[in-house]
Design a protein around this motif. Structure first.
Motif, PDB file in Angstrom:
ATOM      1  N   GLN A   1       0.880  -1.197  -0.082  1.00 28.56           N
ATOM      2  CA  GLN A   1      -0.092   0.247  -0.018  1.00 28.56           C
ATOM      3  C   GLN A   1       1.073   1.112   0.044  1.00 28.56           C
ATOM      4  O   GLN A   1       0.594   2.231  -0.652  1.00 28.56           O
ATOM      5  N   ILE A   2       1.813   1.262   0.876  1.00 31.07           N
ATOM      6  CA  ILE A   2       2.753   2.427   0.713  1.00 31.07           C
ATOM      7  C   ILE A   2       3.638   2.435  -0.733  1.00 31.07           C
ATOM      8  O   ILE A   2       3.707   3.707  -0.851  1.00 31.07           O
ATOM      9  N   LEU A   3       3.941   1.485  -1.082  1.00 32.52           N
ATOM     10  CA  LEU A   3       4.568   1.537  -2.504  1.00 32.52           C
ATOM     11  C   LEU A   3       3.644   2.054  -3.645  1.00 32.52           C
ATOM     12  O   LEU A   3       4.126   2.794  -4.356  1.00 32.52           O
ATOM     13  N   LYS A   4       2.531   1.465  -3.545  1.00 31.03           N
ATOM     14  CA  LYS A   4       1.342   2.130  -4.332  1.00 31.03           C
ATOM     15  C   LYS A   4       1.088   3.736  -4.131  1.00 31.03           C
ATOM     16  O   LYS A   4       1.248   4.595  -5.308  1.00 31.03           O
ATOM     17  N   LYS A   5       1.046   4.241  -2.936  1.00 33.71           N
ATOM     18  CA  LYS A   5       0.952   5.514  -2.902  1.00 33.71           C
ATOM     19  C   LYS A   5       2.111   6.421  -3.373  1.00 33.71           C
ATOM     20  O   LYS A   5       1.952   7.511  -3.755  1.00 33.71           O
ATOM     21  N   TYR A   6       3.292   5.741  -2.949  1.00 37.60           N
ATOM     22  CA  TYR A   6       4.579   6.547  -3.422  1.00 37.60           C
ATOM     23  C   TYR A   6       4.497   6.660  -4.761  1.00 37.60           C
ATOM     24  O   TYR A   6       4.891   7.607  -5.662  1.00 37.60           O
TER      25      TYR A   6
ATOM     26  N   ALA B   1      20.222  25.147   5.714  1.00 33.97           N
ATOM     27  CA  ALA B   1      19.296  23.917   5.732  1.00 33.97           C
ATOM     28  C   ALA B   1      18.171  24.076   6.229  1.00 33.97           C
ATOM     29  O   ALA B   1      17.809  24.925   7.338  1.00 33.97           O
ATOM     30  N   ILE B   2      17.139  23.291   5.899  1.00 33.86           N
ATOM     31  CA  ILE B   2      15.594  22.862   6.463  1.00 33.86           C
ATOM     32  C   ILE B   2      15.608  21.605   6.684  1.00 33.86           C
ATOM     33  O   ILE B   2      16.249  20.862   6.058  1.00 33.86           O
ATOM     34  N   ALA B   3      14.554  21.311   7.373  1.00 35.16           N
ATOM     35  CA  ALA B   3      14.391  19.672   7.457  1.00 35.16           C
ATOM     36  C   ALA B   3      12.826  19.724   7.874  1.00 35.16           C
ATOM     37  O   ALA B   3      11.972  20.606   7.948  1.00 35.16           O
ATOM     38  N   SER B   4      12.213  18.391   7.383  1.00 32.15           N
ATOM     39  CA  SER B   4      10.954  17.952   7.499  1.00 32.15           C
ATOM     40  C   SER B   4      10.755  16.630   7.693  1.00 32.15           C
ATOM     41  O   SER B   4      11.734  16.037   7.403  1.00 32.15           O
ATOM     42  N   PHE B   5       9.508  16.332   7.868  1.00 32.46           N
ATOM     43  CA  PHE B   5       9.261  14.729   8.151  1.00 32.46           C
ATOM     44  C   PHE B   5       8.098  14.368   6.929  1.00 32.46           C
ATOM     45  O   PHE B   5       7.442  15.338   6.670  1.00 32.46           O
ATOM     46  N   TYR B   6       8.179  13.229   6.657  1.00 34.29           N
ATOM     47  CA  TYR B   6       6.990  12.868   5.724  1.00 34.29           C
ATOM     48  C   TYR B   6       6.548  11.401   5.911  1.00 34.29           C
ATOM     49  O   TYR B   6       7.334  10.450   6.017  1.00 34.29           O
ATOM     50  N   ASN B   7       5.226  11.284   6.211  1.00 34.60           N
ATOM     51  CA  ASN B   7       4.652   9.797   6.382  1.00 34.60           C
ATOM     52  C   ASN B   7       4.185   9.341   5.212  1.00 34.60           C
ATOM     53  O   ASN B   7       3.274   9.709   4.644  1.00 34.60           O
ATOM     54  N   LEU B   8       5.040   8.292   4.655  1.00 37.78           N
ATOM     55  CA  LEU B   8       4.842   7.431   3.681  1.00 37.78           C
ATOM     56  C   LEU B   8       3.513   6.779   3.610  1.00 37.78           C
ATOM     57  O   LEU B   8       2.854   6.624   2.365  1.00 37.78           O
ATOM     58  N   GLU B   9       3.093   6.552   4.770  1.00 36.37           N
ATOM     59  CA  GLU B   9       1.687   5.807   4.774  1.00 36.37           C
ATOM     60  C   GLU B   9       0.398   6.662   4.701  1.00 36.37           C
ATOM     61  O   GLU B   9      -0.433   6.290   3.874  1.00 36.37           O
ATOM     62  N   PHE B  10       0.629   7.834   5.210  1.00 35.05           N
ATOM     63  CA  PHE B  10      -0.447   8.724   5.284  1.00 35.05           C
ATOM     64  C   PHE B  10      -0.449   9.850   4.212  1.00 35.05           C
ATOM     65  O   PHE B  10      -1.091  10.959   4.052  1.00 35.05           O
ATOM     66  N   ARG B  11       0.823   9.836   3.497  1.00 34.52           N
ATOM     67  CA  ARG B  11       1.039  10.947   2.690  1.00 34.52           C
ATOM     68  C   ARG B  11       1.168  12.496   3.342  1.00 34.52           C
ATOM     69  O   ARG B  11       0.416  13.407   2.851  1.00 34.52           O
ATOM     70  N   LYS B  12       1.538  12.308   4.656  1.00 34.23           N
ATOM     71  CA  LYS B  12       1.280  13.527   5.532  1.00 34.23           C
ATOM     72  C   LYS B  12       2.713  14.201   5.736  1.00 34.23           C
ATOM     73  O   LYS B  12       3.917  13.609   5.935  1.00 34.23           O
TER      74      LYS B  12
ATOM     75  N   VAL C   1      14.777  15.211   4.529  1.00 40.23           N
ATOM     76  CA  VAL C   1      13.610  14.882   5.042  1.00 40.23           C
ATOM     77  C   VAL C   1      13.852  13.233   5.576  1.00 40.23           C
ATOM     78  O   VAL C   1      14.510  12.419   5.243  1.00 40.23           O
ATOM     79  N   ASP C   2      13.049  13.238   6.449  1.00 38.98           N
ATOM     80  CA  ASP C   2      13.064  11.964   7.336  1.00 38.98           C
ATOM     81  C   ASP C   2      11.591  11.384   7.013  1.00 38.98           C
ATOM     82  O   ASP C   2      10.652  11.758   7.176  1.00 38.98           O
ATOM     83  N   PHE C   3      11.767   9.973   6.692  1.00 41.61           N
ATOM     84  CA  PHE C   3      10.453   9.307   6.298  1.00 41.61           C
ATOM     85  C   PHE C   3       9.759   8.582   7.535  1.00 41.61           C
ATOM     86  O   PHE C   3      10.546   7.987   8.330  1.00 41.61           O
ATOM     87  N   LYS C   4       8.706   8.609   7.600  1.00 43.39           N
ATOM     88  CA  LYS C   4       7.973   7.614   8.587  1.00 43.39           C
ATOM     89  C   LYS C   4       6.868   7.008   8.136  1.00 43.39           C
ATOM     90  O   LYS C   4       6.368   7.067   7.010  1.00 43.39           O
TER      91      LYS C   4
ATOM     92  N   ASP D   1       2.142   6.500  -6.898  1.00 42.67           N
ATOM     93  CA  ASP D   1       1.121   7.504  -7.457  1.00 42.67           C
ATOM     94  C   ASP D   1       1.438   8.853  -7.206  1.00 42.67           C
ATOM     95  O   ASP D   1       1.178   9.766  -7.881  1.00 42.67           O
ATOM     96  N   ALA D   2       2.253   9.341  -6.224  1.00 42.16           N
ATOM     97  CA  ALA D   2       2.494  10.688  -5.957  1.00 42.16           C
ATOM     98  C   ALA D   2       3.963  10.612  -5.338  1.00 42.16           C
ATOM     99  O   ALA D   2       4.324  10.935  -3.887  1.00 42.16           O
ATOM    100  N   PRO D   3       4.998  10.485  -6.207  1.00 45.19           N
ATOM    101  CA  PRO D   3       6.371  10.472  -5.582  1.00 45.19           C
ATOM    102  C   PRO D   3       7.009  11.576  -5.105  1.00 45.19           C
ATOM    103  O   PRO D   3       7.140  12.645  -6.054  1.00 45.19           O
ATOM    104  N   LEU D   4       7.219  11.801  -3.851  1.00 44.88           N
ATOM    105  CA  LEU D   4       7.513  12.962  -3.307  1.00 44.88           C
ATOM    106  C   LEU D   4       8.884  13.641  -3.781  1.00 44.88           C
ATOM    107  O   LEU D   4       8.990  14.830  -3.883  1.00 44.88           O
ATOM    108  N   LEU D   5       9.662  12.847  -4.358  1.00 41.74           N
ATOM    109  CA  LEU D   5      11.310  13.255  -4.854  1.00 41.74           C
ATOM    110  C   LEU D   5      11.185  13.296  -6.264  1.00 41.74           C
ATOM    111  O   LEU D   5      12.400  13.691  -6.595  1.00 41.74           O
ATOM    112  N   LEU D   6      10.157  13.018  -6.944  1.00 37.43           N
ATOM    113  CA  LEU D   6      10.257  13.101  -8.091  1.00 37.43           C
ATOM    114  C   LEU D   6      10.877  14.425  -8.802  1.00 37.43           C
ATOM    115  O   LEU D   6      10.231  15.675  -8.277  1.00 37.43           O
ATOM    116  N   ASP D   7      11.800  14.437  -9.659  1.00 35.30           N
ATOM    117  CA  ASP D   7      12.328  15.493 -10.280  1.00 35.30           C
ATOM    118  C   ASP D   7      13.312  16.702  -9.225  1.00 35.30           C
ATOM    119  O   ASP D   7      13.559  17.817  -9.453  1.00 35.30           O
TER     120      ASP D   7
END
Length: 275
Positions: free
Chosen positions: A103-108, A192-203, A162-165, A110-116
């Protein structure tokens, strides 16, 4: 002083020394003792080696993102998710792990955060300890460990960490602060800036940035954590019978979720032995 005797700090150690605001009631210093002082004992080593389903899902999700960008054409293929699943050998996982990771792979896909994105670092997540950063100032010296998931350059040359959750993992700002401190030394030419990204909820989390003086303060706090922990380790090495005084327990219902509940004499919840 040998490298192994030098004080060190990391987000993991910070979280073991001091709880996040919402976890103060459940925080137990004895857990730090098991993880950081007694980790080479066979029983404890075996418990530490056991990955929970949540940990397996997190690691496989991270590997999945890595594989999508290592084989970038898979992001454009209708069977890309299936192909990455094969690369991850998901068929060898339990049904729960397999289904959630797919499910996580399908969501990624469909909407790859790191594309380009201009990616300069993307890890698989199983590389082990990164090379430490030696931080040496007038009043302190310690090794900083910071295992980053992903670093890319924004169009304005800002460095974005980016840190993945996965799952319901909370975003702990302190983890981002450790990464921003590491970036000061690893990428000194970049803001530098930082953020988190939840791969399961696209949050996505808020963007986290700090000033130079805030970074100085974080560095000082980590130096103190490194010093305190090193002192505790030395006390334990000198007299290991003082384990529960150096790393005091905090028993309660939360013991149920502790990986050491089967061997901890203070545990409020003893795991049932296998039949």
């Amino acid at each position: 002083m040998s490298t192994s005797e030098q004080p060190f700090a990391s987000y993991h150690l910070w979280s073991l020394v001091a709880p996040s605001v919402w976890q103060q009631r459940w925080h137990c210093q004895m857990r730090r003792g098991f993880v950081k002082a007694r980790q080479h004992e066979p029983q404890i080593k075996a418990l530490l080696a056991k990955a929970t389903a949540s940990q397996r899902i997190g690691l496989l999700a991270q590997k999945g993102v890595y594989e999508f960008h290592h084989h970038i054409h898979l992001l454009n293929q209708s069977d890309g998710v299936e192909k990455v699943g094969q690369l991850l050998k998901l068929s060898k996982s339990t049904d729960e792990v397999k289904q959630r990771v797919l499910q996580i792979l399908k969501k990624y896909h469909d909407a790859p955060l790191l594309l380009d994105k201009h990616i300069i670092l993307l890890t698989r997540g199983d590389e082990g300890f990164p090379k430490p950063i030696l931080i040496s100032q007038q009043h302190y010296s310690f090794r900083l460990y910071a295992a980053m998931d992903c670093v890319f350059i924004e169009s304005d040359s800002t460095l974005h960490i980016v840190d993945f959750k996965t799952g319901k993992s909370a975003f702990d700002r302190r983890q981002a602060l450790v990464y921003l401190l590491a970036a000061r030394y690893l990428y000194p030419r970049h803001q530098a800036i930082a953020s988190f990204y939840n791969l399961e909820f696209r949050k996505k989390s808020e963007i986290i940035s700090v000033t130079k003086s805030e970074l100085d303060s974080i560095e000082g706090e980590l130096a103190e954590i490194a010093r305190k922990h090193q002192l505790d380790l030395q006390k334990y090495q000198e007299k290991n019978s003082d384990f529960s005084e150096i790393f005091p327990p905090n028993p309660g219902s939360h013991c149920r979720f502790c990986p050491f509940n089967s061997i901890c004499e203070f545990s409020a919840f003893k795991a049932l032995p296998p039949h």
